[in-house]
Motif scaffolding. Structure first.
Motif, mmCIF file in Angstrom:
data_model
loop_
_atom_site.group_PDB
_atom_site.id
_atom_site.type_symbol
_atom_site.label_atom_id
_atom_site.label_comp_id
_atom_site.label_asym_id
_atom_site.label_seq_id
_atom_site.Cartn_x
_atom_site.Cartn_y
_atom_site.Cartn_z
ATOM 1 N N ARG A 171 0.685 -1.367 0.044
ATOM 2 C CA ARG A 171 -0.044 0.086 -0.042
ATOM 3 C C ARG A 171 0.844 1.215 0.199
ATOM 4 N NH1 ARG A 171 -3.703 -0.461 4.922
ATOM 5 N NH2 ARG A 171 -4.739 1.712 4.024
ATOM 6 N N MET A 172 1.713 1.198 0.840
ATOM 7 C CA MET A 172 2.858 2.374 0.691
ATOM 8 C C MET A 172 3.436 2.567 -0.724
ATOM 9 S SD MET A 172 6.310 3.729 0.998
ATOM 10 C CE MET A 172 7.288 2.171 1.787
ATOM 11 N N LEU A 173 3.821 1.851 -1.085
ATOM 12 C CA LEU A 173 4.850 1.772 -2.471
ATOM 13 C C LEU A 173 3.604 2.256 -3.415
ATOM 14 C CD1 LEU A 173 6.787 -1.314 -2.500
ATOM 15 C CD2 LEU A 173 7.515 0.937 -2.021
ATOM 16 N N LEU A 174 2.332 1.734 -3.489
ATOM 17 C CA LEU A 174 1.347 2.265 -4.210
ATOM 18 C C LEU A 174 1.220 3.689 -4.060
ATOM 19 C CD1 LEU A 174 -1.043 -0.798 -4.299
ATOM 20 C CD2 LEU A 174 0.386 -0.062 -6.114
ATOM 21 N N ALA A 175 0.942 4.014 -2.958
ATOM 22 C CA ALA A 175 0.447 5.483 -2.590
ATOM 23 C C ALA A 175 1.513 6.356 -3.049
ATOM 24 C CB ALA A 175 0.347 5.591 -1.215
ATOM 25 N N ASN A 176 3.174 5.936 -3.182
ATOM 26 C CA ASN A 176 3.924 7.095 -3.756
ATOM 27 C C ASN A 176 4.305 6.378 -5.288
ATOM 28 O OD1 ASN A 176 5.776 7.971 -1.197
ATOM 29 N ND2 ASN A 176 4.767 6.164 -0.405
ATOM 30 N N HIS A 177 3.325 5.966 -5.813
ATOM 31 C CA HIS A 177 3.259 5.595 -7.244
ATOM 32 C C HIS A 177 4.548 5.141 -8.083
ATOM 33 C CE1 HIS A 177 -0.054 8.476 -7.211
ATOM 34 N NE2 HIS A 177 0.635 9.344 -6.585
ATOM 35 N N VAL A 178 4.990 4.045 -7.080
ATOM 36 C CA VAL A 178 6.053 3.198 -7.536
ATOM 37 C C VAL A 178 5.797 2.414 -8.603
ATOM 38 C CG1 VAL A 178 7.588 1.449 -7.101
ATOM 39 C CG2 VAL A 178 7.285 3.061 -5.513
ATOM 40 N N HIS A 179 4.275 1.868 -8.861
ATOM 41 C CA HIS A 179 3.910 1.296 -9.865
ATOM 42 C C HIS A 179 4.050 1.918 -11.289
ATOM 43 C CE1 HIS A 179 0.548 3.073 -8.386
ATOM 44 N NE2 HIS A 179 -0.081 2.993 -9.468
ATOM 45 N N LEU A 180 3.815 3.273 -11.016
ATOM 46 C CA LEU A 180 3.782 3.849 -12.293
ATOM 47 C C LEU A 180 5.385 4.488 -12.516
ATOM 48 C CD1 LEU A 180 0.666 6.351 -11.377
ATOM 49 C CD2 LEU A 180 0.752 4.321 -12.747
ATOM 50 N N GLU A 181 6.287 4.882 -11.829
ATOM 51 C CA GLU A 181 7.625 5.182 -12.011
ATOM 52 C C GLU A 181 8.332 4.145 -12.611
ATOM 53 O OE1 GLU A 181 9.756 7.791 -9.651
ATOM 54 O OE2 GLU A 181 8.145 8.164 -8.317
ATOM 55 N N ALA A 182 8.032 2.754 -12.090
ATOM 56 C CA ALA A 182 8.780 1.603 -12.351
ATOM 57 C C ALA A 182 8.172 0.697 -13.543
ATOM 58 C CB ALA A 182 9.229 0.883 -11.440
ATOM 59 N N ALA A 183 6.893 1.182 -13.937
ATOM 60 C CA ALA A 183 6.096 0.375 -14.918
ATOM 61 C C ALA A 183 5.867 -1.084 -14.460
ATOM 62 C CB ALA A 183 6.646 0.509 -16.081
ATOM 63 N N CYS A 184 5.839 -1.242 -13.270
ATOM 64 C CA CYS A 184 5.748 -2.676 -12.549
ATOM 65 C C CYS A 184 4.434 -2.727 -11.605
ATOM 66 C CB CYS A 184 7.057 -2.610 -11.763
ATOM 67 S SG CYS A 184 7.223 -4.078 -10.750
ATOM 68 N N PRO A 185 3.485 -3.750 -11.782
ATOM 69 C CA PRO A 185 2.477 -3.888 -10.956
ATOM 70 C C PRO A 185 3.133 -4.285 -9.584
ATOM 71 C CG PRO A 185 2.122 -5.073 -13.085
ATOM 72 C CD PRO A 185 3.616 -4.532 -13.157
ATOM 73 N N VAL A 186 2.214 -3.823 -8.509
ATOM 74 C CA VAL A 186 2.660 -4.306 -7.289
ATOM 75 C C VAL A 186 1.549 -5.195 -6.686
ATOM 76 C CG1 VAL A 186 3.128 -3.413 -4.866
ATOM 77 C CG2 VAL A 186 3.941 -2.181 -7.139
ATOM 78 N N LEU A 187 1.808 -6.228 -6.190
ATOM 79 C CA LEU A 187 0.864 -7.311 -5.622
ATOM 80 C C LEU A 187 1.383 -7.584 -4.259
ATOM 81 C CD1 LEU A 187 0.014 -9.364 -8.687
ATOM 82 C CD2 LEU A 187 -1.422 -7.674 -7.933
ATOM 83 N N THR A 188 0.545 -8.089 -3.468
ATOM 84 C CA THR A 188 0.872 -8.728 -2.233
ATOM 85 C C THR A 188 0.978 -10.107 -2.337
ATOM 86 O OG1 THR A 188 -1.280 -9.310 -1.498
ATOM 87 C CG2 THR A 188 -0.373 -7.170 -0.999
ATOM 88 N N ALA A 189 1.683 -10.872 -1.666
ATOM 89 C CA ALA A 189 1.694 -12.252 -1.481
ATOM 90 C C ALA A 189 0.250 -13.026 -1.580
ATOM 91 C CB ALA A 189 2.627 -13.070 -0.597
#
Length: 217
Positions: free
Chosen positions: A53-71
């Protein structure tokens, strides 16, 4: 323990629905039904839903073009997600986990869930006990997990690290300063980039060849 409980189903980068507003049955729905038709070169799986959730809130998925999922959301991997990774050719599934026995075996669990998918690599992003010492992170002590050596831990683990885990020690990714964690995740997921030539060196090269220099008398 300072964060509120994570609501179920909020760990993934995509909302769990298709274009008709219904789920697709695998927990990896999306409002764009053709998103799985493309190759997916990288994927980040976080052991801790709060970190995702923290990484998504900081838009890491957009900057890295990388989906973020939990286990929890990633396992078992949806067939369409696996196909997108395979289609990319040379895709990497990055795993961000705690320095604990359950965290250190998570990459192997994801590798087993992937099955024989050619060209897809599963890579541990950490933490491991040596990171805990290098970053001087606070660690806890829980119940002794029993025999740790030879229980599916990564082969690169040092004997001292295995002994550290065998004493019930652990450290969480949440102990890493947030700004440093975001920078590290972006650097690892985006990979190395070719060095950018500076404008000053370009101008110096032009001067040496006689361009932009005073005419000789």
């Amino acid at each position: 323990g300072l964060l509120p409980p994570v609501p179920p189903g909020t760990g993934g980068v995509y909302p769990v629905h298709d274009g008709d507003g219904k789920g697709d049955g695998d927990g990896h729905g999306t409002s764009e039904p053709d998103v799985y038709a493309y190759g997916l070169p990288r994927l980040l799986v976080c052991q801790d839903p709060s970190i995702a959730r923290m990484l998504l809130a900081n838009h890491v998925h957009l900057e890295a073009a990388c989906p973020v999922l939990t286990a929890v959301d990633a396992l078992p991997l949806a067939p369409r997600l696996t196909a997108a990774l395979e289609r990319a050719g040379g895709a990497t599934v990055h795993v961000l986990h705690d320095a604990s026995p359950s965290g250190l075996v998570l990459p192997a669990r994801i590798r087993a869930a992937l099955g024989p998918v050619p060209g897809v690599r599963v890579s541990s992003m950490g933490l491991v006990p040596r990171h805990v010492a290098a970053l001087r992170l606070p660690s806890g002590r829980g119940p002794v997990p029993g025999p740790v050596l030879g229980t599916g831990l990564p082969p690169g683990l040092l004997p001292a690290e295995a002994r550290w885990l065998a004493r019930g020690r652990f450290a969480e990714v949440a102990a890493v300063p947030p700004a440093r964690l975001v920078r590290t995740v972006l650097r690892v997921t985006r990979g190395s980039r070719p060095p950018r030539a500076s404008l000053r060196s370009d101008l110096r090269g032009l001067r040496d060849t006689g361009f932009l220099t005073w005419p000789s008398a």
